[in-house]
Write a protein that holds these residues in place. Structure first.
Motif, short mmCIF file in Angstrom:
data_model
loop_
_atom_site.label_atom_id
_atom_site.label_comp_id
_atom_site.label_asym_id
_atom_site.label_seq_id
_atom_site.Cartn_x
_atom_site.Cartn_y
_atom_site.Cartn_z
N CYS A 104 15.82 -6.80 7.24
CA CYS A 104 15.10 -5.60 7.05
C CYS A 104 14.53 -5.18 6.07
CB CYS A 104 15.97 -4.26 7.43
SG CYS A 104 16.74 -4.35 9.27
N ALA A 105 15.05 -5.47 4.94
CA ALA A 105 14.74 -5.59 3.36
C ALA A 105 13.26 -6.51 3.17
CB ALA A 105 15.65 -5.82 2.37
N CYS A 106 13.40 -7.62 3.73
CA CYS A 106 12.09 -8.49 3.77
C CYS A 106 11.02 -7.88 4.45
CB CYS A 106 12.38 -9.95 4.22
SG CYS A 106 13.89 -10.71 3.13
N ILE A 107 11.39 -7.27 6.00
CA ILE A 107 10.39 -6.75 6.57
C ILE A 107 9.59 -5.60 5.78
CG2 ILE A 107 9.84 -5.67 8.87
CD1 ILE A 107 12.20 -7.36 9.93
N MET A 108 10.43 -4.89 5.24
CA MET A 108 9.99 -3.53 4.60
C MET A 108 8.87 -4.08 3.29
SD MET A 108 13.03 -1.00 4.72
CE MET A 108 12.25 0.38 3.77
N VAL A 109 9.35 -4.91 2.64
CA VAL A 109 8.80 -5.50 1.55
C VAL A 109 7.30 -6.17 1.96
CG1 VAL A 109 8.75 -7.21 -0.50
CG2 VAL A 109 10.77 -5.78 0.00
N LEU A 110 7.14 -6.79 3.12
CA LEU A 110 6.41 -7.38 3.66
C LEU A 110 5.28 -6.41 4.24
CD1 LEU A 110 4.57 -10.14 4.28
CD2 LEU A 110 5.87 -10.14 6.25
N ALA A 111 5.76 -5.51 4.86
CA ALA A 111 5.02 -4.53 5.31
C ALA A 111 4.23 -3.61 4.22
CB ALA A 111 5.64 -3.42 6.34
N LEU A 112 4.96 -3.26 2.92
CA LEU A 112 4.58 -2.64 1.97
C LEU A 112 3.35 -3.50 1.46
CD1 LEU A 112 4.71 -0.05 0.17
CD2 LEU A 112 6.34 -1.23 -1.21
N GLY A 113 3.52 -4.63 1.15
CA GLY A 113 2.46 -5.32 0.65
C GLY A 113 1.21 -5.65 1.54
N VAL A 114 1.29 -5.61 2.81
CA VAL A 114 0.11 -5.63 3.67
C VAL A 114 -0.44 -4.37 3.62
CG1 VAL A 114 -0.52 -5.73 6.23
CG2 VAL A 114 1.12 -7.14 5.16
N PHE A 115 0.28 -3.06 3.58
CA PHE A 115 -0.32 -1.92 3.40
C PHE A 115 -1.00 -1.73 2.27
CE2 PHE A 115 0.00 2.49 2.01
CZ PHE A 115 -0.84 3.19 2.85
N MET A 116 -0.48 -2.21 1.05
CA MET A 116 -1.32 -2.06 -0.27
C MET A 116 -2.61 -2.74 -0.36
SD MET A 116 2.03 -2.01 -2.97
CE MET A 116 1.06 -1.93 -4.18
N LEU A 117 -2.36 -4.07 0.39
CA LEU A 117 -3.54 -4.89 0.40
C LEU A 117 -4.69 -4.29 1.28
CD1 LEU A 117 -4.79 -7.55 -0.14
CD2 LEU A 117 -3.94 -8.71 1.87
N TYR A 118 -4.25 -3.70 2.45
CA TYR A 118 -5.34 -2.92 3.36
C TYR A 118 -5.94 -1.98 2.47
CZ TYR A 118 -7.11 0.34 6.75
OH TYR A 118 -7.75 1.12 7.50
N GLU A 119 -5.04 -0.94 1.69
CA GLU A 119 -5.72 0.16 1.02
C GLU A 119 -6.47 -0.47 -0.03
OE1 GLU A 119 -5.52 3.58 1.11
OE2 GLU A 119 -4.59 3.28 2.96
N GLY A 120 -6.18 -1.67 -0.73
CA GLY A 120 -7.21 -2.03 -1.79
C GLY A 120 -8.53 -2.34 -1.42
N ILE A 121 -8.58 -3.32 -0.33
CA ILE A 121 -9.58 -3.59 0.38
C ILE A 121 -10.50 -2.42 0.76
CG2 ILE A 121 -10.78 -4.77 2.24
CD1 ILE A 121 -8.32 -6.66 2.02
N ARG A 122 -9.90 -1.38 1.33
CA ARG A 122 -10.49 -0.12 1.78
C ARG A 122 -11.33 0.65 0.84
NH1 ARG A 122 -9.84 5.15 2.68
NH2 ARG A 122 -7.92 5.06 1.95
N LEU A 123 -10.56 0.63 -0.19
CA LEU A 123 -10.98 1.33 -1.54
C LEU A 123 -12.28 0.61 -2.09
CD1 LEU A 123 -7.83 2.83 -3.21
CD2 LEU A 123 -9.57 4.13 -1.73
N TRP A 124 -12.09 -0.57 -2.00
CA TRP A 124 -13.10 -1.49 -2.60
C TRP A 124 -14.44 -1.39 -1.95
CZ3 TRP A 124 -15.39 -5.96 -0.69
CH2 TRP A 124 -16.19 -6.60 -1.24
N LYS A 125 -14.24 -1.34 -0.47
CA LYS A 125 -15.40 -1.36 0.33
C LYS A 125 -15.96 0.17 0.05
CE LYS A 125 -14.24 -4.75 3.76
NZ LYS A 125 -13.77 -4.94 5.32
N LYS A 126 -15.12 1.12 -0.03
CA LYS A 126 -15.90 2.40 -0.01
C LYS A 126 -16.54 2.37 -1.38
CE LYS A 126 -14.25 7.32 -0.17
NZ LYS A 126 -13.03 8.22 0.17
N ARG A 127 -16.03 2.09 -2.39
CA ARG A 127 -16.78 2.25 -3.90
C ARG A 127 -17.95 1.31 -3.77
NH1 ARG A 127 -12.91 0.87 -8.59
NH2 ARG A 127 -11.85 2.56 -7.86
#
Length: 386
Positions: free
Chosen positions: A207-230
């Motif tokens: 469960c800890a590995c899944i949570m870390v992986l999900a957090l990394g995917v979410f941060m990557l998605y937010e970074g790409i979204r903010l970059w596109k918006k800027r």
């Protein structure tokens, strides 16, 4: 004499039946939770917590007069009582006041340190001394609030009534003193073995590995979204070369001036002049829209509507306190909503605010009201020739 007694019996029977019928009629009427049935034959609104009833409402769609509870009294629920409850006194031995009494809440009493609170009856309580763990016991729970100190026997001690006694003979609670009959002289040493992994121990790292992986995917998605918006914002700020206005200077030699094509005094037609609108939107007056809404929306659903539109409970309560007439209070709630928006002017309501109003009615399944408002203010031709 017998005839008089018979007349009295008949009269008593008729009176009892009339009371039974009137009680049944009252029980058959149902009012909302924030109202109560008035003996005059209609529903009256209850007073808010912290207030008591001063004067009942005089008719439907009118409000009761309420008065705030005096010092030393409180009312912690909606009511139609003429008197408030008296505040509790923290005068028990070893008691202290945790929270003072207000018009909306009773006094909250507690106990001094090393004492705990114990309720004896519905309105009776006392503070008792916290117990201390005795010899052979260890503390497992602190004495706080309504909980007394919790103790249990230490290792090599066993429960003996209310006390803990040191193990001295072989017994089920003292197995370390029991020697197996098969090995009277020696005890076989057993090397400790690693216990098999249980299901929770396996699931925890997964469960800890899944949570870390999900957090990394979410941060990557937010970074790409903010970059596109800027990047999109920067592209809108930088004008393209094709859209810039360019000024060309043409030099004509003196010998060619006479042969040049003659210029006319006709005005140039620019692209901006061709795109000017030929109409302006009609202004929608706020009071015109409000009075139309008050006739269309049911009274019982009006508070739900303004809550969905973002009007706070404080503003709703203030409108009801300031206006005894129901429609005046609803008009004030709509005014709070219109003042929270922007655009349109001080007495003009913009179309996008009306569209939001219509969408909210549709979400409440008031489709008929939404259609009437939309046909009245949005669907018609709201432009006049320019």
């Amino acid at each position: 004499m017998r005839k008089c007694q018979l007349c009295v019996y008949v009269l008593l029977i008729l009176i009892s039946q009339s009371y039974t019928i009137s009680d049944a009629a009252v029980r058959g009427k149902k009012c909302p939770d924030n109202e109560y049935w008035n003996e005059k034959g209609f529903c009256c609104d209850k007073c808010h917590l912290g207030y008591k009833l001063k004067e009942k409402c005089t008719g439907p769609n009118t409000r009761s007069q309420c008065m705030q509870c005096e010092n030393g009294t409180y009312m912690d629920n909606a009511n139609y009582h003429e008197n408030c409850f008296s505040c509790r006194k923290c005068n028990k031995p070893n008691s202290i006041e945790i929270k003072p009494c207000t018009s909306k809440r009773n006094t909250e009493c507690g106990c001094k340190p090393t004492f705990y609170y114990k309720k004896l009856a519905d309105l009776d309580w006392a503070c008792y001394k916290c117990k201390e763990c005795e010899k052979g016991q260890r503390k497992t729970g602190e004495c706080i609030g309504e909980e007394n100190t919790k103790c249990e026997c230490e290792e090599n001690y066993y429960k003996n009534g209310k006390q803990c006694t040191l193990c001295d003979t072989c017994r089920p609670e003292c197995k370390h003193l029991c020697i197996s009959s098969t090995t009277p002289y020696s005890i076989k040493s057993v090397s400790p073995t690693k216990p098999p992994a249980t299901l929770p121990q396996v699931l925890l790292p997964v469960c800890a590995c899944i949570m870390v992986l999900a957090l990394g995917v979410f941060m990557l998605y937010e970074g790409i979204r903010l970059w596109k918006k800027r990047r999109h914002a920067l592209s809108l700020q930088i004008p393209s070369p094709a859209s810039e206005d360019k000024t060309f200077i043409i030099t004509v030699p003196p010998e060619a001036r006479n042969d040049a094509i003659p210029f006319t005094d006709q005005p140039c037609e620019t692209e901006q002049s061709r795109k000017l609108p030929d109409c302006v939107p009609r202004e929608i007056k706020i009071h015109e829209f409000f009075y139309f809404v008050l006739e269309e929306v049911p009274i019982g659903r009006f508070k739900e509507l303004v809550r969905r539109l973002g009007v706070s409970e404080q503003n709703i309560g203030r409108a009801e306190q300031d206006h005894r007439n129901c429609k005046d209070a609803h008009y004030q709630m709509l005014k709070v909503w219109s003042d929270s928006g922007s655009g349109g002017g001080s007495n003009v309501l913009p179309c996008h605010r009306i569209q939001m109003f219509v969408d909210t009615l549709k979400d409440m399944n008031l489709v008929s009201c939404a259609d009437d408002i939309e046909n009245r203010f949005l669907s018609q031709d709201t432009s006049t020739p320019h």
